[in-house]
Write a protein that holds these residues in place. Structure first.
Motif, PDB file in Angstrom:
ATOM      1  N   VAL A   1       0.840  -1.204   0.000  1.00 30.09           N
ATOM      2  CA  VAL A   1       0.000   0.000   0.000  1.00 30.09           C
ATOM      3  C   VAL A   1       0.873   1.251   0.000  1.00 30.09           C
ATOM      4  O   VAL A   1       0.635   2.207  -0.758  1.00 30.09           O
ATOM      5  N   ASN A   2       1.897   1.262   0.827  1.00 25.88           N
ATOM      6  CA  ASN A   2       2.765   2.422   0.954  1.00 25.88           C
ATOM      7  C   ASN A   2       3.497   2.712  -0.346  1.00 25.88           C
ATOM      8  O   ASN A   2       3.582   3.857  -0.794  1.00 25.88           O
ATOM      9  N   ARG A   3       4.038   1.660  -0.956  1.00 28.92           N
ATOM     10  CA  ARG A   3       4.848   1.839  -2.166  1.00 28.92           C
ATOM     11  C   ARG A   3       3.993   2.177  -3.378  1.00 28.92           C
ATOM     12  O   ARG A   3       4.360   3.017  -4.189  1.00 28.92           O
ATOM     13  N   THR A   4       2.821   1.547  -3.523  1.00 26.17           N
ATOM     14  CA  THR A   4       2.020   1.742  -4.731  1.00 26.17           C
ATOM     15  C   THR A   4       1.022   2.882  -4.616  1.00 26.17           C
ATOM     16  O   THR A   4       0.577   3.420  -5.629  1.00 26.17           O
ATOM     17  N   GLY A   5       0.617   3.234  -3.381  1.00 28.02           N
ATOM     18  CA  GLY A   5      -0.332   4.322  -3.194  1.00 28.02           C
ATOM     19  C   GLY A   5      -1.779   3.946  -3.313  1.00 28.02           C
ATOM     20  O   GLY A   5      -2.655   4.818  -3.284  1.00 28.02           O
TER      21      GLY A   5
ATOM     22  N   ALA B   1      23.582  15.482  16.807  1.00 25.54           N
ATOM     23  CA  ALA B   1      23.256  16.640  15.970  1.00 25.54           C
ATOM     24  C   ALA B   1      22.063  16.314  15.090  1.00 25.54           C
ATOM     25  O   ALA B   1      21.800  15.143  14.789  1.00 25.54           O
ATOM     26  N   ALA B   2      21.338  17.348  14.667  1.00 22.49           N
ATOM     27  CA  ALA B   2      20.119  17.150  13.893  1.00 22.49           C
ATOM     28  C   ALA B   2      19.932  18.265  12.875  1.00 22.49           C
ATOM     29  O   ALA B   2      20.490  19.357  13.018  1.00 22.49           O
ATOM     30  N   ILE B   3      19.149  17.971  11.852  1.00 27.38           N
ATOM     31  CA  ILE B   3      18.739  18.957  10.846  1.00 27.38           C
ATOM     32  C   ILE B   3      17.218  18.976  10.839  1.00 27.38           C
ATOM     33  O   ILE B   3      16.580  17.914  10.827  1.00 27.38           O
ATOM     34  N   ILE B   4      16.643  20.160  10.863  1.00 23.60           N
ATOM     35  CA  ILE B   4      15.183  20.309  10.870  1.00 23.60           C
ATOM     36  C   ILE B   4      14.728  21.007   9.590  1.00 23.60           C
ATOM     37  O   ILE B   4      15.360  21.966   9.132  1.00 23.60           O
ATOM     38  N   ASP B   5      13.645  20.530   9.018  1.00 25.56           N
ATOM     39  CA  ASP B   5      13.041  21.169   7.848  1.00 25.56           C
ATOM     40  C   ASP B   5      11.589  20.723   7.752  1.00 25.56           C
ATOM     41  O   ASP B   5      11.133  19.889   8.537  1.00 25.56           O
ATOM     42  N   ALA B   6      10.875  21.276   6.776  1.00 22.92           N
ATOM     43  CA  ALA B   6       9.452  20.956   6.615  1.00 22.92           C
ATOM     44  C   ALA B   6       9.129  20.755   5.139  1.00 22.92           C
ATOM     45  O   ALA B   6       9.768  21.329   4.262  1.00 22.92           O
ATOM     46  N   GLN B   7       8.129  19.929   4.880  1.00 22.77           N
ATOM     47  CA  GLN B   7       7.678  19.635   3.524  1.00 22.77           C
ATOM     48  C   GLN B   7       6.157  19.774   3.464  1.00 22.77           C
ATOM     49  O   GLN B   7       5.443  19.197   4.290  1.00 22.77           O
TER      50      GLN B   7
ATOM     51  N   LEU C   1      10.905   9.789   0.981  1.00 21.58           N
ATOM     52  CA  LEU C   1       9.485   9.626   1.300  1.00 21.58           C
ATOM     53  C   LEU C   1       8.637   9.579   0.037  1.00 21.58           C
ATOM     54  O   LEU C   1       7.759   8.725  -0.093  1.00 21.58           O
ATOM     55  N   VAL C   2       8.883  10.491  -0.893  1.00 20.71           N
ATOM     56  CA  VAL C   2       7.995  10.577  -2.054  1.00 20.71           C
ATOM     57  C   VAL C   2       8.310   9.523  -3.111  1.00 20.71           C
ATOM     58  O   VAL C   2       7.655   9.481  -4.156  1.00 20.71           O
ATOM     59  N   LEU C   3       9.281   8.644  -2.856  1.00 17.06           N
ATOM     60  CA  LEU C   3       9.407   7.449  -3.680  1.00 17.06           C
ATOM     61  C   LEU C   3       8.248   6.492  -3.402  1.00 17.06           C
ATOM     62  O   LEU C   3       8.014   5.552  -4.167  1.00 17.06           O
ATOM     63  N   HIS C   4       7.555   6.731  -2.295  1.00 12.45           N
ATOM     64  CA  HIS C   4       6.395   5.926  -1.917  1.00 12.45           C
ATOM     65  C   HIS C   4       5.137   6.700  -2.324  1.00 12.45           C
ATOM     66  O   HIS C   4       4.867   7.782  -1.808  1.00 12.45           O
ATOM     67  N   ARG C   5       4.382   6.157  -3.242  1.00 14.21           N
ATOM     68  CA  ARG C   5       3.270   6.913  -3.828  1.00 14.21           C
ATOM     69  C   ARG C   5       2.202   7.287  -2.811  1.00 14.21           C
ATOM     70  O   ARG C   5       1.495   8.266  -2.983  1.00 14.21           O
ATOM     71  N   ARG C   6       2.101   6.532  -1.735  1.00 15.47           N
ATOM     72  CA  ARG C   6       1.119   6.865  -0.705  1.00 15.47           C
ATOM     73  C   ARG C   6       1.491   8.174  -0.017  1.00 15.47           C
ATOM     74  O   ARG C   6       0.635   8.819   0.610  1.00 15.47           O
ATOM     75  N   LEU C   7       2.755   8.593  -0.134  1.00 16.31           N
ATOM     76  CA  LEU C   7       3.237   9.793   0.540  1.00 16.31           C
ATOM     77  C   LEU C   7       3.421  10.987  -0.390  1.00 16.31           C
ATOM     78  O   LEU C   7       3.790  12.067   0.053  1.00 16.31           O
ATOM     79  N   VAL C   8       3.166  10.801  -1.678  1.00 16.62           N
ATOM     80  CA  VAL C   8       3.248  11.931  -2.606  1.00 16.62           C
ATOM     81  C   VAL C   8       2.182  12.964  -2.271  1.00 16.62           C
ATOM     82  O   VAL C   8       2.367  14.166  -2.425  1.00 16.62           O
TER      83      VAL C   8
ATOM     84  N   MET D   1       2.521   6.129   8.140  1.00 19.34           N
ATOM     85  CA  MET D   1       2.938   5.807   6.779  1.00 19.34           C
ATOM     86  C   MET D   1       4.393   6.222   6.547  1.00 19.34           C
ATOM     87  O   MET D   1       5.155   5.535   5.853  1.00 19.34           O
ATOM     88  N   ILE D   2       4.787   7.344   7.122  1.00 23.16           N
ATOM     89  CA  ILE D   2       6.173   7.791   6.996  1.00 23.16           C
ATOM     90  C   ILE D   2       7.115   6.824   7.700  1.00 23.16           C
ATOM     91  O   ILE D   2       8.176   6.462   7.169  1.00 23.16           O
ATOM     92  N   TYR D   3       6.735   6.372   8.885  1.00 24.55           N
ATOM     93  CA  TYR D   3       7.574   5.399   9.594  1.00 24.55           C
ATOM     94  C   TYR D   3       7.752   4.125   8.768  1.00 24.55           C
ATOM     95  O   TYR D   3       8.856   3.576   8.683  1.00 24.55           O
ATOM     96  N   TRP D   4       6.661   3.651   8.146  1.00 28.41           N
ATOM     97  CA  TRP D   4       6.781   2.425   7.349  1.00 28.41           C
ATOM     98  C   TRP D   4       7.663   2.634   6.119  1.00 28.41           C
ATOM     99  O   TRP D   4       8.421   1.736   5.725  1.00 28.41           O
ATOM    100  N   ALA D   5       7.592   3.792   5.504  1.00 26.01           N
ATOM    101  CA  ALA D   5       8.458   4.075   4.361  1.00 26.01           C
ATOM    102  C   ALA D   5       9.926   4.016   4.772  1.00 26.01           C
ATOM    103  O   ALA D   5      10.776   3.478   4.050  1.00 26.01           O
ATOM    104  N   LEU D   6      10.226   4.548   5.949  1.00 24.34           N
ATOM    105  CA  LEU D   6      11.613   4.571   6.396  1.00 24.34           C
ATOM    106  C   LEU D   6      12.043   3.227   6.974  1.00 24.34           C
ATOM    107  O   LEU D   6      13.233   2.889   6.934  1.00 24.34           O
ATOM    108  N   ILE D   7      11.114   2.444   7.504  1.00 29.97           N
ATOM    109  CA  ILE D   7      11.436   1.066   7.884  1.00 29.97           C
ATOM    110  C   ILE D   7      11.890   0.302   6.648  1.00 29.97           C
ATOM    111  O   ILE D   7      12.889  -0.440   6.680  1.00 29.97           O
ATOM    112  N   GLU D   8      11.180   0.489   5.548  1.00 30.27           N
ATOM    113  CA  GLU D   8      11.574  -0.173   4.305  1.00 30.27           C
ATOM    114  C   GLU D   8      12.946   0.315   3.861  1.00 30.27           C
ATOM    115  O   GLU D   8      13.825  -0.475   3.493  1.00 30.27           O
ATOM    116  N   ASN D   9      13.153   1.618   3.890  1.00 30.22           N
ATOM    117  CA  ASN D   9      14.432   2.196   3.474  1.00 30.22           C
ATOM    118  C   ASN D   9      15.587   1.646   4.316  1.00 30.22           C
ATOM    119  O   ASN D   9      16.623   1.213   3.781  1.00 30.22           O
TER     120      ASN D   9
END
Length: 288
Positions: free
Chosen positions: A54-58, A110-116, A234-241, A254-262
């Motif tokens: 579901v995550n990968r195909t959207g 250390a960390a980097i913060i941003d938003a999408q 993240l946006v390689l996963h169509r559910r997250l586009v 859904m984001i956690y699952w995308a990164l679990i896969e990654n």
């Protein structure tokens, strides 16, 4: 494991070996206490394969192929793992392993913060959406903190109208709570003085990395490029586009699952398959 024909998103044996112990322990604990799983009938690996599909195909949950477990069953596991923190715990476990594989300590400093900003679908309640005037987009905003490898440390989902400074404060609070060893970081020029002061109050000093005044178009900027790459993952996963989830917490899962896969691919040395065909080898033979 089922004998069905494999999908390209299916977990390999090596990737499943990383995930299986935690999920099997979860099922065993619930079975022992009789919490609705006294007679489990579905393979946990197939449940995870369906979530990743579901995550990968959207696709919508209802459109899961029939050779997976019933979609209501898959979604029930997905929701239970979200509610009791299993998904996030699995994500965090793999993150520590990836860091150690890269020769880093399990906990970052250390960390980097941003938003999408992403458009939201009609599933998302109007109250959870907003309009980002800068991006000219109505939807939701993903505020994230990553380590210097691009691995997710903190995540907050808000309406798109929420300013980076305000969202950054929420992320910083989560970051300080979950990763107290983080004392430094980097942000872009959208994070104002109020954010920097708030972060300092939490013991984190952020440096603002600005674009050069003469820069035209896109350019890779020191430190900041790492978090941009994470958004790209993240946006390689169509559910997250687009944000298709009704609840912001479902979006986070859904984001956690995308990164679990990654991360599971990183740990096993597997690469993500693409739709590109291999280029034919040039013919270097002499003409007949």
């Amino acid at each position: 494991m089922t004998s069905r024909r494999a999908y390209r998103s299916d977990l390999s044996d090596a990737r499943w070996a990383l995930i299986e112990p935690m999920l099997s322990a979860w099922r065993a604990a619930r079975t022992d206490t009789g919490l609705g799983l006294s007679q489990p009938t579905h393979d946990l690996r197939e449940i995870v394969n369906a979530i990743v599909y579901v995550n990968r195909t959207g696709i919508a949950w209802e459109y899961l192929p029939h050779d997976f477990p019933p979609y209501k069953t898959v979604y029930d596991y997905y929701a239970k793992w979200e509610k009791d923190g299993t998904t996030e715990a699995l994500h965090d476990l793999l993150r520590g392993q990836v860091r150690e594989q890269a020769g880093r300590a399990a906990e970052p400093t250390a960390a980097i913060i941003d938003a999408q900003v992403v458009k939201a679908s009609s599933n998302a309640p109007e109250a959870s959406q907003g309009y980002d005037a800068g991006k000219k987009t109505k939807g939701r905003k993903r505020h994230i903190a990553t380590d210097t490898l691009g691995l997710l440390l903190a995540l907050v989902i808000t309406a798109a109208a929420v300013q980076d400074t305000s969202g950054g404060k929420l992320v910083t609070g989560q970051l300080a709570e979950k990763h107290p060893a983080v004392t430094a970081g980097w942000v872009d020029g959208g994070y104002k003085t109020g954010f920097l002061e708030h972060a300092a109050d939490h013991g984190i000093t952020f440096e603002v990395v600005r674009k050069p005044e003469d820069q035209k178009g896109f350019a890779v900027l020191p430190r900041r490029w790492v978090v941009e790459r994470t958004f790209g993952w993240l946006v390689l996963h169509r559910r997250l586009v687009r944000d298709y989830e009704k609840l912001p917490e479902r979006s986070a899962t859904m984001i956690y699952w995308a990164l679990i896969e990654n991360m599971s691919r990183r740990l096993t040395g597997e690469t993500t398959q693409t739709w590109h065909d291999d280029k034919p080898e040039p013919d270097t033979s002499s003409p007949v």
